[in-house]
Write a protein that holds these residues in place. Structure first.
Motif, PDB file in Angstrom:
ATOM      1  N   ASP A 195     -86.906  29.527  12.100  1.00 36.54           N
ATOM      2  CA  ASP A 195     -88.326  29.189  12.141  1.00 36.54           C
ATOM      3  C   ASP A 195     -88.546  27.689  12.150  1.00 36.54           C
ATOM      4  N   VAL A 196     -87.771  26.966  11.344  1.00 40.44           N
ATOM      5  CA  VAL A 196     -87.909  25.508  11.312  1.00 40.44           C
ATOM      6  C   VAL A 196     -87.574  24.903  12.661  1.00 40.44           C
ATOM      7  N   ALA A 197     -86.524  25.439  13.293  1.00 30.94           N
ATOM      8  CA  ALA A 197     -86.143  24.923  14.612  1.00 30.94           C
ATOM      9  C   ALA A 197     -87.240  25.184  15.636  1.00 30.94           C
ATOM     10  N   SER A 231     -93.488  34.417   2.248  1.00 24.54           N
ATOM     11  CA  SER A 231     -94.196  34.406   3.525  1.00 24.54           C
ATOM     12  C   SER A 231     -93.246  34.566   4.688  1.00 24.54           C
ATOM     13  N   SER A 232     -91.980  34.107   4.495  1.00 26.31           N
ATOM     14  CA  SER A 232     -91.020  34.225   5.594  1.00 26.31           C
ATOM     15  C   SER A 232     -90.157  35.462   5.457  1.00 26.31           C
ATOM     16  N   LYS A 233     -90.447  36.324   4.483  1.00 31.13           N
ATOM     17  CA  LYS A 233     -89.660  37.544   4.319  1.00 31.13           C
ATOM     18  C   LYS A 233     -89.724  38.405   5.565  1.00 31.13           C
ATOM     19  N   TYR A 234     -90.849  38.309   6.249  1.00 30.11           N
ATOM     20  CA  TYR A 234     -91.006  39.129   7.438  1.00 30.11           C
ATOM     21  C   TYR A 234     -90.013  38.770   8.516  1.00 30.11           C
ATOM     22  N   ALA A 235     -89.241  37.732   8.289  1.00 33.21           N
ATOM     23  CA  ALA A 235     -88.180  37.423   9.249  1.00 33.21           C
ATOM     24  C   ALA A 235     -87.250  38.601   9.405  1.00 33.21           C
ATOM     25  N   ASP A 236     -87.099  39.406   8.327  1.00 31.97           N
ATOM     26  CA  ASP A 236     -86.257  40.585   8.430  1.00 31.97           C
ATOM     27  C   ASP A 236     -86.886  41.624   9.353  1.00 31.97           C
TER      28      ASP A 236
END
Length: 481
Positions: free
Chosen positions: A441-443, A10-15
């Motif tokens: 994202d966590v921050a 789900s967080s792959k889109y960070a790229d």
């Protein structure tokens, strides 16, 4: 492990959609994101030719929806202007009367008692001796002028409103511009008139005390429409009155000069309909020029009215002649512009009525008058709902729902494909970018990213007790490696 894999995917889109800082850095990241998405779209179009056709279909559907929405707005705006159709409006004129009567009233205590005591010598109650008063209520009559739109079954010419009923919203006062009731001055002088009663009636002192007038322009804008008007006066003798109704024609109607009325066959009509009747007359007598359809060959009747100026208005003033070209020809547009020289404002409707104050019928039999007026059509009440329902079919809604579900599934497969494609190219670099993106994202989610970065710049953070333990663990791991 499954939850962790789902989190990584789900967080792959960070790229692709990495969250940067504020300001210029974030704008640069957004620009990079758009560039990568466009590149990925071009690659998918090359690998899947059907996707390009689908994209064009989606764009076309978007254009169709926009066009339908615009047309709906235009139709609803046009429906706000209610269409007017010829309908029969029946006017009822009648009156009620009340003869003089006597009533005995016992005065109240206080001042009334003293006043009654003075009359007690002349009239007193034999039982109690209390003084009484005898009041005489004079004779009076009430004139009623009412109107309503006839239904299609009631109208003699079939020009009723088939939607009209007992609770029709079209009130009589919405059809008239003014109402005047002129009483016989011999019976009602200025000193014998009581205050007017009824719905909006008032004395018009500018024309005389025997005239009661109501004007729509003087009425309050918030005043509701009424079904009729009432005029009440004292009197026990029959009286002749004249009721003058000035109709609020929408669109405006005009009285036609006698000679033009003899040609067109109408004496009171709206300007657009008069132009249509004139064109019908020209076509019927084959007066259109063969070479130019906008040119009319003037015959004797048209020449007498528009060229010679022989036609006279009701006020006796001559009409200005129309210029014609060689061969007694004139443009139809010029003839239509000359129509205003032959038109006068629509005359008011005058009704002579005798107010009866005696007889066995009370109220009296109504006198009925039928008027052919252009009234707002009540058949357009459901048009708005019909327009709003256009495009709202259950089958269409079900297809739209399936299309949206398919789009969501395609988007999910596209995200999975990009995730594994990036991982296959450079697993280590990809995992590092994903971990870094997750940290950012966590921050952001915890709303402590900016606070922690600010704290790391101060030395007080490293004077805390946990620093010694963290340093020893770091050195031990470093030495082991």
């Amino acid at each position: 492990a499954t939850a962790r894999a789902r989190a990584v995917m789900s967080s792959k889109y960070a790229d692709v959609a990495a969250r940067g800082g504020r300001g210029k850095k974030r704008k640069a990241l957004l620009a990079e994101q758009q560039r990568r998405l466009l590149a990925a779209g071009d690659a998918s179009d090359a690998s899947l030719p059907a996707s390009a056709a689908y994209t064009r279909l989606v764009d076309f559907e978007r254009e169709v929806d926009a066009t339908l929405g615009r047309r709906k707005a235009e139709v609803n705006e046009a429906l706000k202007r209610a269409e007017r159709v010829p309908r029969t409006v029946r006017v009822y004129v009648y009156n009620t009367f009340k003869p003089a009567s006597k009533s005995i009233v016992t005065p109240a205590e206080g001042g009334g008692k003293d006043r009654g005591a003075k009359r007690g010598a002349r009239s007193a109650d034999g039982a109690t001796g209390a003084p009484i008063e005898e009041e005489i209520e004079p004779a009076s009559w009430t004139l009623h002028v009412q109107g309503r739109v006839l239904s299609q079954d009631e109208a003699p010419d079939g020009r009723g409103d088939k939607h009209a009923d007992a609770e029709c919203d079209l009130k009589f006062s919405s059809f008239v511009r003014s109402v005047e009731v002129r009483l016989d001055p011999a019976h009602y002088a200025a000193d014998s008139l009581p205050p007017p009663e009824g719905q909006g009636a008032e004395d018009d002192a500018s024309v005389g005390p025997s005239v009661i007038a109501w004007n729509a322009d003087d009425a309050s804008p918030d005043a509701p429409a009424v079904d009729g008007f009432e005029v009440k006066r004292h009197g026990d003798a029959d009286c002749v009155c004249k009721i003058i109704l000035r109709i609020d024609h929408q669109p405006e109607r005009y009285a036609v000069s006698p000679r033009l009325a003899a040609i067109l066959g109408v004496d009171l009509e709206t300007r657009p309909r008069l132009i249509g009747a004139l064109m019908q007359y020209v076509k019927l007598h084959d007066l259109l020029d063969a070479e130019d359809a906008g040119t009319v060959v003037m015959n004797d009747a048209l020449r007498e009215v528009f060229v010679d100026g022989a036609g006279l208005k009701g006020n006796g003033k001559g009409l200005k002649g129309l210029r014609v070209t060689d061969g007694d020809k004139a443009l139809f547009a010029d003839i239509a512009e000359r129509l205003h020289d032959h038109l006068e404002p629509a005359p008011p409707i005058e009704i002579d009525y005798v107010i009866r104050t005696r007889g066995t019928r009370n109220p009296t039999l109504p006198e009925c008058y039928d008027l052919l007026l252009d009234v707002p059509s009540t058949a357009t009440s459901g048009y708005h709902q019909f327009v709003e329902r256009l495009g709202r079919d259950r089958e269409i809604d079900a297809c739209d729902a399936r299309i949206k579900a398919a789009l969501r599934k395609i988007e999910e497969h596209e995200r999975r494909r990009k995730f594994f494609l990036e991982f296959s190219r450079s697993p280590t670099a990809f995992i590092n970018r994903v971990v870094a993106a997750q940290a950012r994202d966590v921050a952001v989610v915890r709303h402590d990213g900016a606070t922690r970065r600010e704290a790391e710049r101060n030395k007080e953070l490293y004077d805390q007790p946990w620093v010694d333990e963290a340093l020893m663990r770091y050195i031990s791991r470093k030495g082991t490696g």
